[in-house]
Design a protein around this motif. Structure first.
Motif, PDB file in Angstrom:
ATOM      1  N   PHE A  36      25.047 -93.457  54.402  1.00 44.47           N
ATOM      2  CA  PHE A  36      24.509 -92.636  54.978  1.00 44.47           C
ATOM      3  C   PHE A  36      24.634 -91.127  54.276  1.00 44.47           C
ATOM      4  O   PHE A  36      25.660 -90.724  54.126  1.00 44.47           O
ATOM      5  CB  PHE A  36      25.266 -92.219  56.506  1.00 44.47           C
ATOM      6  CG  PHE A  36      24.674 -93.358  57.689  1.00 44.47           C
ATOM      7  CD1 PHE A  36      24.980 -94.441  57.225  1.00 44.47           C
ATOM      8  CD2 PHE A  36      24.253 -92.936  58.590  1.00 44.47           C
ATOM      9  CE1 PHE A  36      24.693 -95.543  58.320  1.00 44.47           C
ATOM     10  CE2 PHE A  36      23.846 -93.706  59.557  1.00 44.47           C
ATOM     11  CZ  PHE A  36      24.046 -95.198  59.386  1.00 44.47           C
ATOM     12  N   ALA A  37      23.432 -90.427  54.268  1.00 46.46           N
ATOM     13  CA  ALA A  37      23.258 -88.961  54.065  1.00 46.46           C
ATOM     14  C   ALA A  37      23.863 -88.107  55.025  1.00 46.46           C
ATOM     15  O   ALA A  37      24.262 -87.086  54.948  1.00 46.46           O
ATOM     16  CB  ALA A  37      21.861 -88.510  53.562  1.00 46.46           C
ATOM     17  N   LYS A  38      23.393 -88.524  56.320  1.00 46.73           N
ATOM     18  CA  LYS A  38      23.668 -87.697  57.470  1.00 46.73           C
ATOM     19  C   LYS A  38      23.535 -88.526  58.657  1.00 46.73           C
ATOM     20  O   LYS A  38      23.010 -89.556  58.613  1.00 46.73           O
ATOM     21  CB  LYS A  38      22.517 -86.575  57.618  1.00 46.73           C
ATOM     22  CG  LYS A  38      22.937 -85.281  57.984  1.00 46.73           C
ATOM     23  CD  LYS A  38      21.716 -84.421  57.850  1.00 46.73           C
ATOM     24  CE  LYS A  38      22.230 -83.069  57.866  1.00 46.73           C
ATOM     25  NZ  LYS A  38      21.235 -81.991  57.763  1.00 46.73           N
ATOM     26  N   ILE A  39      24.319 -88.074  59.902  1.00 46.57           N
ATOM     27  CA  ILE A  39      24.218 -88.683  61.288  1.00 46.57           C
ATOM     28  C   ILE A  39      22.855 -87.968  61.800  1.00 46.57           C
ATOM     29  O   ILE A  39      23.142 -86.630  62.200  1.00 46.57           O
ATOM     30  CB  ILE A  39      25.194 -88.876  62.032  1.00 46.57           C
ATOM     31  CG1 ILE A  39      26.313 -89.810  61.156  1.00 46.57           C
ATOM     32  CG2 ILE A  39      25.008 -89.419  63.342  1.00 46.57           C
ATOM     33  CD1 ILE A  39      27.442 -89.956  61.703  1.00 46.57           C
ATOM     34  N   ARG A  40      21.897 -88.427  62.421  1.00 42.20           N
ATOM     35  CA  ARG A  40      20.877 -87.502  63.037  1.00 42.20           C
ATOM     36  C   ARG A  40      20.782 -88.189  64.550  1.00 42.20           C
ATOM     37  O   ARG A  40      20.042 -87.246  65.323  1.00 42.20           O
ATOM     38  CB  ARG A  40      19.603 -87.473  62.354  1.00 42.20           C
ATOM     39  CG  ARG A  40      19.603 -86.628  61.043  1.00 42.20           C
ATOM     40  CD  ARG A  40      18.346 -86.330  60.762  1.00 42.20           C
ATOM     41  NE  ARG A  40      18.237 -85.455  59.472  1.00 42.20           N
ATOM     42  CZ  ARG A  40      18.255 -85.835  58.083  1.00 42.20           C
ATOM     43  NH1 ARG A  40      18.237 -87.241  58.081  1.00 42.20           N
ATOM     44  NH2 ARG A  40      18.236 -84.967  57.075  1.00 42.20           N
ATOM     45  N   SER A  41      21.213 -88.925  64.881  1.00 41.52           N
ATOM     46  CA  SER A  41      21.416 -89.527  66.285  1.00 41.52           C
ATOM     47  C   SER A  41      22.208 -90.488  66.626  1.00 41.52           C
ATOM     48  O   SER A  41      22.814 -91.053  65.717  1.00 41.52           O
ATOM     49  CB  SER A  41      19.754 -90.095  66.810  1.00 41.52           C
ATOM     50  OG  SER A  41      19.427 -91.177  66.037  1.00 41.52           O
ATOM     51  N   ILE A  42      22.743 -90.441  67.795  1.00 44.25           N
ATOM     52  CA  ILE A  42      24.006 -91.339  68.305  1.00 44.25           C
ATOM     53  C   ILE A  42      23.647 -91.996  69.646  1.00 44.25           C
ATOM     54  O   ILE A  42      23.201 -91.279  70.777  1.00 44.25           O
ATOM     55  CB  ILE A  42      25.196 -90.410  68.153  1.00 44.25           C
ATOM     56  CG1 ILE A  42      25.687 -89.825  66.936  1.00 44.25           C
ATOM     57  CG2 ILE A  42      26.501 -91.131  68.907  1.00 44.25           C
ATOM     58  CD1 ILE A  42      26.479 -88.434  67.188  1.00 44.25           C
ATOM     59  N   LYS A  43      24.137 -93.061  70.024  1.00 43.18           N
ATOM     60  CA  LYS A  43      24.397 -93.709  71.154  1.00 43.18           C
ATOM     61  C   LYS A  43      25.711 -94.178  71.333  1.00 43.18           C
ATOM     62  O   LYS A  43      26.344 -94.702  70.538  1.00 43.18           O
ATOM     63  CB  LYS A  43      23.572 -94.873  71.391  1.00 43.18           C
ATOM     64  CG  LYS A  43      21.993 -94.676  71.843  1.00 43.18           C
ATOM     65  CD  LYS A  43      21.297 -95.623  72.277  1.00 43.18           C
ATOM     66  CE  LYS A  43      19.825 -95.541  72.205  1.00 43.18           C
ATOM     67  NZ  LYS A  43      18.978 -96.047  73.158  1.00 43.18           N
ATOM     68  N   VAL A  44      26.339 -93.552  72.520  1.00 43.53           N
ATOM     69  CA  VAL A  44      27.882 -94.147  72.904  1.00 43.53           C
ATOM     70  C   VAL A  44      27.558 -95.012  73.941  1.00 43.53           C
ATOM     71  O   VAL A  44      27.452 -94.628  75.183  1.00 43.53           O
ATOM     72  CB  VAL A  44      28.547 -92.711  73.249  1.00 43.53           C
ATOM     73  CG1 VAL A  44      30.062 -93.365  73.573  1.00 43.53           C
ATOM     74  CG2 VAL A  44      28.487 -91.757  72.298  1.00 43.53           C
ATOM     75  N   GLU A  45      27.891 -96.186  73.660  1.00 47.49           N
ATOM     76  CA  GLU A  45      27.976 -97.386  74.586  1.00 47.49           C
ATOM     77  C   GLU A  45      29.000 -96.943  75.584  1.00 47.49           C
ATOM     78  O   GLU A  45      29.415 -97.677  76.434  1.00 47.49           O
ATOM     79  CB  GLU A  45      27.892 -98.766  73.854  1.00 47.49           C
ATOM     80  CG  GLU A  45      26.459 -98.918  73.246  1.00 47.49           C
ATOM     81  CD  GLU A  45      25.173 -98.801  73.904  1.00 47.49           C
ATOM     82  OE1 GLU A  45      25.377 -99.195  75.128  1.00 47.49           O
ATOM     83  OE2 GLU A  45      24.211 -98.586  73.252  1.00 47.49           O
ATOM     84  N   ASN A  46      30.172 -97.017  74.832  1.00 47.47           N
ATOM     85  CA  ASN A  46      31.388 -96.791  75.442  1.00 47.47           C
ATOM     86  C   ASN A  46      32.411 -95.779  74.944  1.00 47.47           C
ATOM     87  O   ASN A  46      32.638 -95.897  73.524  1.00 47.47           O
ATOM     88  CB  ASN A  46      32.107 -98.120  75.778  1.00 47.47           C
ATOM     89  CG  ASN A  46      31.903 -98.494  77.218  1.00 47.47           C
ATOM     90  OD1 ASN A  46      32.247 -97.876  78.201  1.00 47.47           O
ATOM     91  ND2 ASN A  46      31.540 -99.923  77.170  1.00 47.47           N
ATOM     92  N   GLY A  47      33.048 -95.098  75.372  1.00 49.90           N
ATOM     93  CA  GLY A  47      33.719 -93.891  74.998  1.00 49.90           C
ATOM     94  C   GLY A  47      34.904 -93.456  75.929  1.00 49.90           C
ATOM     95  O   GLY A  47      35.445 -94.464  76.442  1.00 49.90           O
ATOM     96  N   PRO A  48      35.558 -92.331  75.275  1.00 47.97           N
ATOM     97  CA  PRO A  48      34.984 -91.399  74.567  1.00 47.97           C
ATOM     98  C   PRO A  48      35.491 -91.381  73.462  1.00 47.97           C
ATOM     99  O   PRO A  48      36.136 -92.109  72.950  1.00 47.97           O
ATOM    100  CB  PRO A  48      35.570 -90.229  75.404  1.00 47.97           C
ATOM    101  CG  PRO A  48      36.798 -90.491  75.958  1.00 47.97           C
ATOM    102  CD  PRO A  48      36.706 -91.924  76.208  1.00 47.97           C
TER     103      PRO A  48
END
Lengths: 191, 191
Positions: A36-48
């Protein structure tokens, strides 16, 4: 195994959950090692989870609770700082919501008057804290997130019982790379 | 009189509490009428207040609790939106913290399944809400602030029992100028 199944985060290289993707159930020390060059979006299915600006859990911190983060602004909360990196992340262990407790101290090294808290405070000044700074903090149980400004805005500082035994003796210990010594709101981190 | 004394906000034309200043204990419909070009810093001595992007309580909304806001980023919480105006503001009446209650509905006009809440939720999805949207909302008591993203980030929407009888039948009624229909976190507004 059940506890592991509970944790799950997906990251994408492009905004709005597009492009290269990768799923994690354990910490990631450096997303660049996955190409990955960068992270530009995220989904957290379970966290934190907590995200960090740099590899190996360094730099600016971002609390990531269950939900969708379609672009950098969704997890940053700080608009004056333009780096837009998030290169490592790890799960956070938190206590039951009702068992969380933190103590704020008026001076460094747990000196001076103290204030014990078991609830969320969008304004520390409204609760009677007279300063914009919190010189030292002891996490008695659970995990908390402190913020630079009132109303849970600005730089975020993750505070955990399970790190440094919950002891943060001065702001350098909680404010990674000491962006600021201001703390004007604080809340529990929930499952 | 005592209640009036409790509310107090000071605004400055420059960042870091510099330049022309003005104090308010009642609502301000248009700060430009006081000769301000812009508000660039704010101290809330007692709150809460809600700020608005445009005169007469229009446009983007900003919750302002007791504390210091040295520049726009401190109250905006939304970094993708670059207008940087706050031209009107007013105090908010809230309930006792423990008496606050809000009901979220699965569909517009208070239809579909509903969820009653009396606590703060940094992630609606973590509590079991399956969508990123909240089509209609009824404020049963107190005042609340809903946010676009998890963890109290992104656009802010002030929801009050004392406005529209607490009824928000679709997202146009709470999302002034309908910036977005996303709601991923919500919390009570405290004194």
């Amino acid at each position: 195994f059940n506890q592991l199944m509970c944790l799950w985060i997906t990251v994408w290289e492009e905004e709005n959950f597009q492009g290269k993707r990768c799923e994690f159930m354990l910490e990631c020390q450096n997303i660049m090692e996955r190409g990955f060059a960068k992270i530009r979006s995220i989904k957290v299915e379970n966290g934190p989870w907590v995200g960090y600006e740099y590899p190996e859990f360094q730099g600016q911190q971002f609390i990531l609770e269950k939900g969708d983060y379609p672009r950098y602004e969704a997890w940053s909360g700080n608009s004056s700082y333009r780096t837009e990196h998030m290169l490592s992340f790890r799960p956070i262990k938190c206590a039951n919501h009702s068992d969380s407790k933190v103590t704020l101290y008026e001076c460094e090294d747990f000196q001076g008057r103290k204030f014990e808290m078991c609830d969320d405070y969008p304004s520390l000044q409204a609760m009677g804290w007279c300063s914009k700074e919190v010189p030292s903090i002891k996490v008695n149980s659970g995990a908390w997130v402190a913020y630079q400004f009132p109303g849970y805005r600005g730089y975020q500082y993750i505070l955990e019982r399970d790190r440094h035994q919950g002891d943060y003796r001065n702001y350098n210990e909680f404010s990674t790379q000491a962006h600021t010594n201001q703390v004007q709101s604080i809340r529990r981190i929930q499952h």
